[in-house]
Enzyme design. Sequence first.
Site, PDB file in Angstrom:
ATOM      1  N   CYS A  56       0.826  -1.213   0.000  1.00 46.81           N
ATOM      2  CA  CYS A  56       0.000   0.000   0.000  1.00 46.81           C
ATOM      3  C   CYS A  56       0.860   1.263   0.000  1.00 46.81           C
ATOM      4  O   CYS A  56       1.687   1.479   0.897  1.00 46.81           O
ATOM      5  CB  CYS A  56      -0.923  -0.012   1.223  1.00 46.81           C
ATOM      6  N   GLY A  57       0.664   2.135  -0.994  1.00 49.33           N
ATOM      7  CA  GLY A  57       1.432   3.371  -1.101  1.00 49.33           C
ATOM      8  C   GLY A  57       1.211   4.311   0.067  1.00 49.33           C
ATOM      9  O   GLY A  57       2.144   4.935   0.574  1.00 49.33           O
ATOM     10  N   HIS A  58      -0.043   4.422   0.531  1.00 46.66           N
ATOM     11  CA  HIS A  58      -0.354   5.293   1.666  1.00 46.66           C
ATOM     12  C   HIS A  58       0.329   4.782   2.940  1.00 46.66           C
ATOM     13  O   HIS A  58       0.775   5.568   3.776  1.00 46.66           O
ATOM     14  CB  HIS A  58      -1.870   5.365   1.888  1.00 46.66           C
ATOM     15  N   CYS A  59       0.396   3.462   3.073  1.00 46.07           N
ATOM     16  CA  CYS A  59       1.057   2.854   4.241  1.00 46.07           C
ATOM     17  C   CYS A  59       2.556   3.155   4.219  1.00 46.07           C
ATOM     18  O   CYS A  59       3.159   3.464   5.257  1.00 46.07           O
ATOM     19  CB  CYS A  59       0.832   1.351   4.267  1.00 46.07           C
TER      20      CYS A  59
END
Length: 491
Positions: A56-59
């Site tokens: 996950c990019g946001h993670c």
Amino acid sequence: MRLLAAFALVLTIATVVIAEEEVKSEDGVLVLTKDNFDSVIANNEFVLVEFYAPWCGHCKALAPEYAKAAKVLADKESKIKLAKVDATVEPELAEKFGIRGYPTLKFFRSGSQVDYTGGREQDTIVSWLEKKTGPAAKELETVEAAEEFLKENNVAVVGFFKDRESAEAKAFLATAVAIDDYPFGVTSSEEVYAKYEAKCGSVVLFKHFDEGKAVFEGETTEEALKKFVTAQALPLIVDFSHETAQKIFGGEIKSHLLFFISKEAGHLKEFVEPAKEVAKKFREQILFVTIDADQEDHTRILEFFGMKKDEVPSLRIIRLEEDMAKYKPETTDLSAEKINEFVQSFLDGKVKQHLLSQDLPEDWDKEPVKVLVATKFDEVAFDKSKDVLVEFYAPWCGHCKQLVPIYDKLGEKYKDSDSVVIAKIDATANELEHTKISSFPTIFLYRKGDNEKVEFKGERTLEGFVKFLEGENDELPEEEEKEEKPAKDEL
């Protein structure tokens, strides 16, 4: 007996040490699994848990800020612990807590959980947690305490109130409770007043950027203070990123001027810097935001505005309170003077909403399923001699892709009909003033005669569509699942 008691004590201590050793830590963040989750929550009064996925990019963007927040809390010897769960490795925990997206953060206080609603930067994470575990506004009794408070926080709001029962003080404290992203302090110390040249009853926002501080002016109400804090706590021009998205979209200011720029091309210095005085003039009315078109993650945002990279640099205004309505300047001149004129015209209601439309394909009506664009829509859909079924779809929508073969068969069935038209329109690239779409696919029937718009909510099968078109609606099953538009911070 004493020997047995001593042995029991040693055994207990050893068990605790063993238990602590079982909980691994990465960058100060506890790594939780199904085997240690319950014990960590039970043995710690305050625990913030991030459920994440490695891909996950946001993670990935959150990880360094989360680790820095853990260090800040550890340095303060806080009781608050930060932890994380790899939901792809621990699906049972993800299912237990209803995790449907990443990252999802949950705060546990004495075992009871609430959703985390704070920001994704170190200071906002710490501020949110400290407010949930202590007073909304920290008491600043000495100059030293005030100096330390302002030094350790990039943004801090201080209320100078001696009478805590006054209406103004109550409004200030209510604002402190309502705003989680920034720390609040309050003081009645004459020495602190003198140090910061503040009057009793004033509210000052201190920051480590731009002007350094902002003094609230006007009637001290909770609504006015919220607007003041959310406007002044951000830089004059905010750079859009995963970390700032929540502050941008979650603030009180709902109209945003967006600079689409290329940092590599030097647009920040050439166009953005000269616009700071304009941003300052409209600070509490319009939020100025830069979006770096060089970043691959921002491609979806350009698509949302119907823009291509060769149009950068460019401006748009978006108003979130009105279905994310978009506004486009008439000129490509990005001088401070023209930006000022554009913003003022928008605020005066003189700028028309900018609706996206693709060019009409030459072969738009050659296939059984007609391809519509915004400029052709009304002519086709509001033909009073025909029933017109229109699918509003998104190219990236999985449900829309699954529907294609069924919808093509439906078009084939009615291709020779003089009274039924089967059509589709890409709702991400075409916008209609009279129809707003929030999920995909959305399917409307525009009835012949009166052009009444009726939404199809039946089963997406050939039989289901045929029954709907022929008026046999009573036996239709419930509507299938749709895919929502991306959230604002996911654009």
